[in-house]
Scaffold this motif. Structure first.
Motif, PDB file in Angstrom:
ATOM      1  N   TYR A   1      37.000  33.106  59.969  1.00  0.00           N
ATOM      2  CA  TYR A   1      36.167  32.173  60.724  1.00  0.00           C
ATOM      3  C   TYR A   1      35.288  32.957  61.700  1.00  0.00           C
ATOM      4  CZ  TYR A   1      38.883  28.139  59.124  1.00  0.00           C
ATOM      5  OH  TYR A   1      39.461  27.158  58.360  1.00  0.00           O
TER       6      TYR A   1
ATOM      7  N   THR B   1      26.489  32.555  55.415  1.00  0.00           N
ATOM      8  CA  THR B   1      27.121  31.473  56.148  1.00  0.00           C
ATOM      9  C   THR B   1      28.081  32.061  57.169  1.00  0.00           C
ATOM     10  OG1 THR B   1      28.772  31.296  54.387  1.00  0.00           O
ATOM     11  CG2 THR B   1      26.960  29.731  54.338  1.00  0.00           C
TER      12      THR B   1
ATOM     13  N   PRO C   1      31.436  30.462  58.327  1.00  0.00           N
ATOM     14  CA  PRO C   1      32.369  29.337  58.258  1.00  0.00           C
ATOM     15  C   PRO C   1      33.173  29.204  59.556  1.00  0.00           C
ATOM     16  CG  PRO C   1      32.547  30.728  56.312  1.00  0.00           C
ATOM     17  CD  PRO C   1      31.734  31.474  57.321  1.00  0.00           C
TER      18      PRO C   1
ATOM     19  N   LYS D   1      32.810  23.171  61.093  1.00  0.00           N
ATOM     20  CA  LYS D   1      31.389  23.264  60.762  1.00  0.00           C
ATOM     21  C   LYS D   1      31.096  24.649  60.187  1.00  0.00           C
ATOM     22  CE  LYS D   1      30.059  24.985  65.269  1.00  0.00           C
ATOM     23  NZ  LYS D   1      29.284  24.875  66.457  1.00  0.00           N
ATOM     24  N   TRP D   2      29.962  24.741  59.509  1.00  0.00           N
ATOM     25  CA  TRP D   2      29.464  26.025  59.018  1.00  0.00           C
ATOM     26  C   TRP D   2      28.060  26.218  59.546  1.00  0.00           C
ATOM     27  CZ3 TRP D   2      30.445  27.512  53.246  1.00  0.00           C
ATOM     28  CH2 TRP D   2      31.818  27.528  52.984  1.00  0.00           C
TER      29      TRP D   2
ATOM     30  N   ALA E   1      31.848  20.846  58.046  1.00  0.00           N
ATOM     31  CA  ALA E   1      32.745  21.232  56.955  1.00  0.00           C
ATOM     32  C   ALA E   1      33.559  19.998  56.575  1.00  0.00           C
ATOM     33  CB  ALA E   1      33.664  22.362  57.392  1.00  0.00           C
ATOM     34  N   LYS E   2      33.690  19.761  55.274  1.00  0.00           N
ATOM     35  CA  LYS E   2      34.404  18.576  54.788  1.00  0.00           C
ATOM     36  C   LYS E   2      35.556  18.999  53.888  1.00  0.00           C
ATOM     37  CE  LYS E   2      29.987  16.134  54.693  1.00  0.00           C
ATOM     38  NZ  LYS E   2      29.029  15.406  53.849  1.00  0.00           N
TER      39      LYS E   2
ATOM     40  N   THR F   1      37.621  23.120  51.016  1.00  0.00           N
ATOM     41  CA  THR F   1      36.499  22.898  51.922  1.00  0.00           C
ATOM     42  C   THR F   1      35.180  22.881  51.158  1.00  0.00           C
ATOM     43  OG1 THR F   1      37.696  24.042  53.684  1.00  0.00           O
ATOM     44  CG2 THR F   1      35.315  23.833  53.962  1.00  0.00           C
TER      45      THR F   1
ATOM     46  N   ILE G   1      30.667  22.027  51.918  1.00  0.00           N
ATOM     47  CA  ILE G   1      29.583  21.646  52.825  1.00  0.00           C
ATOM     48  C   ILE G   1      28.448  21.080  51.995  1.00  0.00           C
ATOM     49  CG2 ILE G   1      30.177  23.333  54.600  1.00  0.00           C
ATOM     50  CD1 ILE G   1      27.573  24.829  53.493  1.00  0.00           C
TER      51      ILE G   1
END
Length: 177
Positions: free
Chosen positions: A65, A101, A103, A107-108, A137-138, A167, A169
């Motif tokens: 992260y 990205t 991560p 969120k990203w 992020a979903k 995960t 996005i």
């Protein structure tokens, strides 16, 4: 002559058998996705490599992260816009860029960077960023084994989907007016 033909046959069989050894094939194969406008003209293309989950914890461990990630494996992911677009609401000129990205758990940060043809994120230079944007992020409905990128058609463009493990996005891309 018979000896020559016999030697030639043995050589060809041996050469042919060794030429078919696929044991060292790329573990994260390259893939490409393209999205088109309603008139069938190309809007965007992405070229990336697809690492596998292989029972590993992906986000927060394999992909840390809060650190810049090449968004796949091997070379940095490359995105080409065939015309000016709105990428998550921000205008970007047609051209080819690297897509990185960062991560995070919830969120990203999506980065479009001018430097292309680079290995990983080792030479990433934030002074060459042309865009940084944030998306939520979903959670996926099911675990995704191979890192995957695709496009989902939407009004006046496509939504860019990226997912791996549990995960994903989503980033809207539309034709600039």
């Amino acid at each position: 002559m018979k000896l020559f033909n016999s030697c030639l046959i043995v050589f060809l069989i041996t050469f042919s058998a060794s030429a078919q050894d696929f044991s060292d094939i790329d573990k994260s194969p390259m893939d490409a996705v393209i999205t088109r406008n309603q008139d069938n003209s190309p809007l965007a293309r992405i070229i990336y490599s697809r690492p596998k989950k292989k029972d590993r914890v992906i986000f927060g461990e394999l992909v840390p992260y809060n650190k810049v990630w090449r968004t796949g494996a091997n070379e940095a992911t490359e995105i080409t816009f065939y015309e000016d677009v709105l990428f998550n609401g921000t205008e970007i000129e047609a051209g080819t860029y690297s897509l990185y990205t960062i991560p995070e758990e919830k969120k990203w940060i999506i980065i479009i960077n001018e430097k292309i043809n680079v290995w990983g994120a080792y030479s990433y230079d934030d002074s060459l960023d042309i865009l940084r944007t944030t998306v939520p992020a979903k959670q996926t409905a099911a675990s995704v084994e191979n890192f995957s990128i695709t496009f989902k058609p939407s009004v006046d463009g496509s939504d860019l989907l990226m997912g791996w493990d549990d995960t994903f996005i989503e980033v809207p891309i539309q034709k600039a007016q």
